[in-house]
Enzyme design. Structure first.
Site, PDB file in Angstrom:
ATOM      1  N   ARG A 144       0.807  -1.222   0.000  1.00 11.34           N
ATOM      2  CA  ARG A 144       0.000   0.000   0.000  1.00 11.34           C
ATOM      3  C   ARG A 144       0.841   1.273   0.000  1.00 11.34           C
ATOM      4  O   ARG A 144       0.271   2.356  -0.122  1.00 11.34           O
ATOM      5  CB  ARG A 144      -0.963  -0.026   1.201  1.00 11.34           C
ATOM      6  CG  ARG A 144      -0.284   0.075   2.551  1.00 11.34           C
ATOM      7  CD  ARG A 144      -1.180  -0.331   3.724  1.00 11.34           C
ATOM      8  NE  ARG A 144      -2.409   0.411   3.849  1.00 11.34           N
ATOM      9  CZ  ARG A 144      -3.280   0.245   4.860  1.00 11.34           C
ATOM     10  NH1 ARG A 144      -3.027  -0.648   5.827  1.00 11.34           N
ATOM     11  NH2 ARG A 144      -4.394   0.940   4.914  1.00 11.34           N
ATOM     12  N   ASN A 168      -6.703   1.430  16.451  1.00 10.19           N
ATOM     13  CA  ASN A 168      -6.250   0.487  15.414  1.00 10.19           C
ATOM     14  C   ASN A 168      -4.752   0.595  15.141  1.00 10.19           C
ATOM     15  O   ASN A 168      -4.329   0.829  13.997  1.00 10.19           O
ATOM     16  CB  ASN A 168      -7.028   0.732  14.114  1.00 10.19           C
ATOM     17  CG  ASN A 168      -8.151  -0.259  13.930  1.00 10.19           C
ATOM     18  OD1 ASN A 168      -8.211  -1.290  14.595  1.00 10.19           O
ATOM     19  ND2 ASN A 168      -9.063   0.058  13.024  1.00 10.19           N
ATOM     20  N   GLY A 183     -14.572  -9.619  26.423  1.00  2.43           N
ATOM     21  CA  GLY A 183     -15.656  -8.663  26.269  1.00  2.43           C
ATOM     22  C   GLY A 183     -15.167  -7.237  26.145  1.00  2.43           C
ATOM     23  O   GLY A 183     -14.063  -6.994  25.659  1.00  2.43           O
ATOM     24  N   GLY A 191     -11.215  -8.043  11.516  1.00  3.90           N
ATOM     25  CA  GLY A 191     -12.450  -7.300  11.278  1.00  3.90           C
ATOM     26  C   GLY A 191     -13.366  -7.271  12.481  1.00  3.90           C
ATOM     27  O   GLY A 191     -14.366  -6.540  12.488  1.00  3.90           O
ATOM     28  N   ASP A 217     -13.802  -3.801  13.941  1.00  7.39           N
ATOM     29  CA  ASP A 217     -14.652  -2.937  13.112  1.00  7.39           C
ATOM     30  C   ASP A 217     -16.130  -3.326  13.262  1.00  7.39           C
ATOM     31  O   ASP A 217     -17.012  -2.467  13.268  1.00  7.39           O
ATOM     32  CB  ASP A 217     -14.234  -3.040  11.640  1.00  7.39           C
ATOM     33  CG  ASP A 217     -12.782  -2.660  11.464  1.00  7.39           C
ATOM     34  OD1 ASP A 217     -12.296  -1.812  12.226  1.00  7.39           O
ATOM     35  OD2 ASP A 217     -12.130  -3.229  10.570  1.00  7.39           O
TER      36      ASP A 217
HETATM   37  O1  CKP Z   1      -9.094  -4.127  13.797  1.00  6.11           O
HETATM   38  P1  CKP Z   1      -9.782  -4.951  12.763  1.00  6.11           P
HETATM   39  O2  CKP Z   1      -9.325  -6.383  12.747  1.00  6.11           O
HETATM   40  O3  CKP Z   1     -11.274  -4.850  12.869  1.00  6.11           O
HETATM   41  O4  CKP Z   1      -9.354  -4.289  11.382  1.00  6.11           O
HETATM   42  C1  CKP Z   1      -9.285  -4.992  10.186  1.00  6.11           C
HETATM   43  C2  CKP Z   1      -8.954  -4.078   9.038  1.00  6.11           C
HETATM   44  O5  CKP Z   1      -7.915  -1.834   7.514  1.00  6.11           O
HETATM   45  C3  CKP Z   1      -8.690  -4.889   7.767  1.00  6.11           C
HETATM   46  O6  CKP Z   1      -9.831  -4.876   6.929  1.00  6.11           O
HETATM   47  C4  CKP Z   1      -7.462  -4.225   7.153  1.00  6.11           C
HETATM   48  O7  CKP Z   1      -7.606  -3.932   5.808  1.00  6.11           O
HETATM   49  C5  CKP Z   1      -7.222  -2.968   7.997  1.00  6.11           C
HETATM   50  O8  CKP Z   1      -7.770  -3.311   9.277  1.00  6.11           O
HETATM   51  C6  CKP Z   1      -5.748  -2.611   8.021  1.00  6.11           C
HETATM   52  O9  CKP Z   1      -5.355  -1.661   7.304  1.00  6.11           O
HETATM   53  O10 CKP Z   1      -4.990  -3.298   8.724  1.00  6.11           O
HETATM   54 MG    MG Z   2      -9.348  -2.923  15.289  1.00  5.17          MG
END
Ligand code: CKP
Ligand code: MG
Length: 307
Positions: free
Chosen positions: A104, A165, A225, A249, A252
């Site tokens: 990316r 994140n 939790g 995911g 999210d």
């Molecule tokens: O924190 P999560 O596991 O919910 O996040 C997952 C997303 O955007 C995943 O879709 C991936 O593309 C990302 O986090 C990332 O950039 O790591």
């Molecule tokens: Mg996350």
């Protein structure tokens, strides 16, 4: 009227069920924290828009088509002629391990500008704006864009949420403390227990965030939790007892349930309930967003668990 605007990079994802180096079948989809949230909130019946930039290429069109199919408004999506759509590879070196690699750097998503974010904010006039700590890590331009758009949103009384994140592949924990500049404009912070020290050096991070002006601090602890902290007190909800197939995911999904319940003006308890239920749905199947629940699905899981 738009209920929620999310801003960030969406990539194409390539997923194999065995080590990628062996070749064979792969599943092509899309991935991106902010668009995962957009899909989740849209499936729960709200009007959602997503803003990001993709390449003027077929992967970019896959992203546009998928989000549109999920009912997400992509009016402000930009197709870039100068750069490509980023991609994320998930492969499975062993049954229980998923390996993630990003492709990316220099992608279209990292060229997002303040001007286009401010235009989308003004035109969409959303009730909520959701951003994550991934976007400011992508480039100087995206960092400025996120700061400018959360400041503008807060000035116009649009409620801002931030999911930390933290991504070690994008920046160090020290570099990620740059997220602190967003805090004065953020209403709701989502973080896991081990991300709180990115936001503050205080020995009691949650207390410090609340006294510094964050209205809600929502802390996730995986299988244990989640907790929601406000000045009124702390609420805890256990995770639903489901079989975990793929946890990518899940954060999210949790955020999308929480924001959906916020849009429905539900109580803090009900916000956490919907968040943990959405998270439980997400982990039961492979894919970053594919198994996110609709409203009817939410009821099914709650019933089947007898809660
Ligand atoms: O924190 P999560 O596991 O919910 O996040 C997952 C997303 O955007 C995943 O879709 C991936 O593309 C990302 O986090 C990332 O950039 O790591
Ligand atoms: Mg996350």
């Amino acid at each position: 009227m738009t209920d929620l605007l999310t801003i960030g990079e969406t990539m194409v994802s390539l997923r194999t069920a065995r080590p990628m180096r062996l070749g064979g079948d792969a599943h092509l989809s899309i991935a991106g924290s902010e668009s995962n949230v957009a899909i989740g909130v849209s499936r729960l019946g709200h009007q959602v828009a997503w803003l990001g930039a993709v390449g003027n290429d077929e992967p970019g069109r896959l992203i546009q088509r998928t989000l549109r199919a999920e009912g997400v408004d992509t009016s402000w999506l930009r197709f870039s002629d100068e750069s490509f759509t980023g991609f994320i590879a998930f492969d499975q070196p062993s049954h229980d391990i998923t390996r993630v690699s990003y492709h990316r750097r220099g992608s279209a998503g990292s060229t997002l500008t303040s001007a286009e974010c401010l235009t989308a904010l003004q035109a969409a006039s959303p009730r909520l704006l959701h951003v994550t700590g991934i976007t400011p890590a992508l480039s100087g331009s995206t960092r400025a864009a996120v700061l400018d758009v959360v400041r503008a949103a807060s000035d116009s009384d649009v409620r801002v949420s931030l999911d930390v994140n933290y991504r070690a592949r994008l920046w160090s924990r020290t570099e990620a403390t740059a997220l602190r500049e967003l805090l004065p404009y953020v209403h709701t912070v989502f973080a896991s227990d081990d991300e709180l020290d990115i936001l503050t050096d205080a020995s009691e991070p949650v207390r410090d965030l609340l006294t510094s002006g964050t209205a809600e601090v929502v802390v996730t602890a995986g299988g244990k939790g989640a907790r929601a902290h406000t000045e009124a007190g702390t609420i805890h909800r256990p995770a639903l007892p489901v079989t975990v197939v793929d946890s990518i995911g899940a954060g999210d999904a949790f955020v999308s349930g929480y924001l959906s319940a916020t849009l429905d003006n539900l109580s803090p308890e009900s916000r956490l309930d919907r968040a943990t239920t959405s998270g439980a749905f997400c982990v039961t199947a492979t894919g970053d967003w594919e198994s996110l629940p609709t409203r009817t699905d939410l009821t099914l899981l709650t019933h089947s668990q007898g809660t």
